[in-house]
Design a protein around this motif. Structure first.
Motif, PDB file in Angstrom:
ATOM      1  N   ASP A 140       0.853  -1.187   0.000  1.00 31.35           N
ATOM      2  CA  ASP A 140       0.000   0.000   0.000  1.00 31.35           C
ATOM      3  C   ASP A 140       0.881   1.227   0.000  1.00 31.35           C
ATOM      4  N   ASN A 141       0.290   2.375  -0.309  1.00 24.77           N
ATOM      5  CA  ASN A 141       1.053   3.619  -0.307  1.00 24.77           C
ATOM      6  C   ASN A 141       0.554   4.581   0.776  1.00 24.77           C
ATOM      7  N   ALA A 142      -0.066   4.036   1.807  1.00 22.64           N
ATOM      8  CA  ALA A 142      -0.609   4.873   2.885  1.00 22.64           C
ATOM      9  C   ALA A 142       0.488   5.253   3.872  1.00 22.64           C
ATOM     10  N   SER A 143       0.516   6.502   4.260  1.00 22.36           N
ATOM     11  CA  SER A 143       1.479   6.917   5.280  1.00 22.36           C
ATOM     12  C   SER A 143       0.952   6.612   6.684  1.00 22.36           C
ATOM     13  N   LEU A 144      -0.356   6.543   6.842  1.00 24.12           N
ATOM     14  CA  LEU A 144      -0.976   6.170   8.114  1.00 24.12           C
ATOM     15  C   LEU A 144      -1.377   4.708   8.041  1.00 24.12           C
ATOM     16  N   LYS A 145      -0.921   3.902   8.976  1.00 30.66           N
ATOM     17  CA  LYS A 145      -1.203   2.470   8.933  1.00 30.66           C
ATOM     18  C   LYS A 145      -2.327   2.047   9.882  1.00 30.66           C
ATOM     19  N   ARG A 146      -2.611   2.842  10.885  1.00 24.59           N
ATOM     20  CA  ARG A 146      -3.627   2.456  11.876  1.00 24.59           C
ATOM     21  C   ARG A 146      -4.973   2.073  11.232  1.00 24.59           C
ATOM     22  N   PRO A 147      -5.485   2.833  10.243  1.00 25.54           N
ATOM     23  CA  PRO A 147      -6.762   2.449   9.635  1.00 25.54           C
ATOM     24  C   PRO A 147      -6.700   1.119   8.864  1.00 25.54           C
ATOM     25  N   LEU A 148      -5.494   0.622   8.599  1.00 30.16           N
ATOM     26  CA  LEU A 148      -5.338  -0.607   7.814  1.00 30.16           C
ATOM     27  C   LEU A 148      -5.107  -1.842   8.685  1.00 30.16           C
ATOM     28  N   LEU A 149      -4.860  -1.653   9.973  1.00 31.59           N
ATOM     29  CA  LEU A 149      -4.445  -2.749  10.833  1.00 31.59           C
ATOM     30  C   LEU A 149      -5.410  -3.925  10.868  1.00 31.59           C
ATOM     31  N   SER A 150      -6.693  -3.666  11.046  1.00 23.67           N
ATOM     32  CA  SER A 150      -7.639  -4.788  11.160  1.00 23.67           C
ATOM     33  C   SER A 150      -7.745  -5.547   9.839  1.00 23.67           C
ATOM     34  N   ALA A 151      -7.731  -4.843   8.722  1.00 21.18           N
ATOM     35  CA  ALA A 151      -7.788  -5.508   7.412  1.00 21.18           C
ATOM     36  C   ALA A 151      -6.525  -6.333   7.181  1.00 21.18           C
ATOM     37  N   PHE A 152      -5.380  -5.759   7.525  1.00 19.89           N
ATOM     38  CA  PHE A 152      -4.122  -6.471   7.303  1.00 19.89           C
ATOM     39  C   PHE A 152      -3.973  -7.658   8.245  1.00 19.89           C
ATOM     40  N   LYS A 153      -4.576  -7.585   9.428  1.00 14.20           N
ATOM     41  CA  LYS A 153      -4.550  -8.729  10.348  1.00 14.20           C
ATOM     42  C   LYS A 153      -5.316  -9.903   9.730  1.00 14.20           C
ATOM     43  N   ILE A 154      -6.456  -9.618   9.118  1.00 19.52           N
ATOM     44  CA  ILE A 154      -7.235 -10.665   8.438  1.00 19.52           C
ATOM     45  C   ILE A 154      -6.399 -11.308   7.343  1.00 19.52           C
ATOM     46  N   LEU A 155      -5.705 -10.494   6.565  1.00 23.24           N
ATOM     47  CA  LEU A 155      -4.885 -11.029   5.460  1.00 23.24           C
ATOM     48  C   LEU A 155      -3.715 -11.826   6.005  1.00 23.24           C
ATOM     49  N   ASP A 156      -3.104 -11.334   7.066  1.00 19.17           N
ATOM     50  CA  ASP A 156      -1.985 -12.055   7.685  1.00 19.17           C
ATOM     51  C   ASP A 156      -2.425 -13.444   8.139  1.00 19.17           C
ATOM     52  N   GLU A 157      -3.609 -13.550   8.720  1.00 15.37           N
ATOM     53  CA  GLU A 157      -4.129 -14.835   9.162  1.00 15.37           C
ATOM     54  C   GLU A 157      -4.376 -15.790   8.002  1.00 15.37           C
ATOM     55  N   ARG A 158      -4.553 -15.260   6.811  1.00 15.23           N
ATOM     56  CA  ARG A 158      -4.739 -16.081   5.595  1.00 15.23           C
ATOM     57  C   ARG A 158      -3.403 -16.444   4.956  1.00 15.23           C
ATOM     58  N   GLY A 159      -2.300 -15.982   5.524  1.00 17.71           N
ATOM     59  CA  GLY A 159      -0.989 -16.296   4.962  1.00 17.71           C
ATOM     60  C   GLY A 159      -0.524 -15.346   3.882  1.00 17.71           C
ATOM     61  N   VAL A 160      -1.165 -14.172   3.812  1.00 15.42           N
ATOM     62  CA  VAL A 160      -0.794 -13.156   2.847  1.00 15.42           C
ATOM     63  C   VAL A 160       0.388 -12.361   3.424  1.00 15.42           C
ATOM     64  N   SER A 161       1.350 -12.045   2.585  1.00 13.65           N
ATOM     65  CA  SER A 161       2.496 -11.251   2.992  1.00 13.65           C
ATOM     66  C   SER A 161       2.143  -9.769   2.883  1.00 13.65           C
ATOM     67  N   ILE A 162       2.264  -9.049   3.984  1.00 16.55           N
ATOM     68  CA  ILE A 162       1.957  -7.621   4.030  1.00 16.55           C
ATOM     69  C   ILE A 162       3.276  -6.854   4.032  1.00 16.55           C
ATOM     70  N   CYS A 163       3.475  -6.040   3.038  1.00 11.07           N
ATOM     71  CA  CYS A 163       4.735  -5.282   2.952  1.00 11.07           C
ATOM     72  C   CYS A 163       4.459  -3.805   3.075  1.00 11.07           C
TER      73      CYS A 163
END
Length: 115
Positions: A92-115
């Motif tokens: 992603d190109n977001a400078s603020l990550k807090r609004p993305l945390l819950s979505a990225f946690k879901i993806l992490d649990e699916r085995g998606v690599s978050i960079c």
């Protein structure tokens, strides 16, 4: 058969999906990926001729979010969480990550690599 699957996997890796690709940052991101040898595919609700977010997620090894407002990333992930695959890469190109945390946690649990 094995060679055909290998070619399909390579083609998938060469393709990057950009969700929000019609905006200023999305267009710049698509241009950058083109310059380094990737084939960007775009999803953007402002462009009715573009792919849906679901189609981009299904077709890409790499998914890049260039979406505003940032909370919309969570909606896209919620609506398409079953489409993300283990080993897929999300950027992603977001400078603020807090609004993305819950979505990225879901993806992490699916085995998606978050960079």
């Amino acid at each position: 058969m094995e060679k055909a699957q290998e070619r399909k996997n390579m083609k998938e890796f060469e393709q990057v999906g950009i969700i929000g690709g019609a905006g200023n940052m999305g267009r710049l991101t698509a241009d950058l990926f083109r310059k380094i040898g990737f084939n960007p595919i775009i999803s953007d609700p402002r462009n009715p001729d573009s792919l849906t977010a679901r189609e981009v997620i299904q077709r890409s090894k790499i998914v890049f979010f260039s979406v505003l407002p940032l909370e919309e990333v969570g909606n896209i992930v919620d609506e398409n969480s079953n489409e993300f695959k283990e080993g897929q890469i999300v950027l992603d190109n977001a400078s603020l990550k807090r609004p993305l945390l819950s979505a990225f946690k879901i993806l992490d649990e699916r085995g998606v690599s978050i960079c």
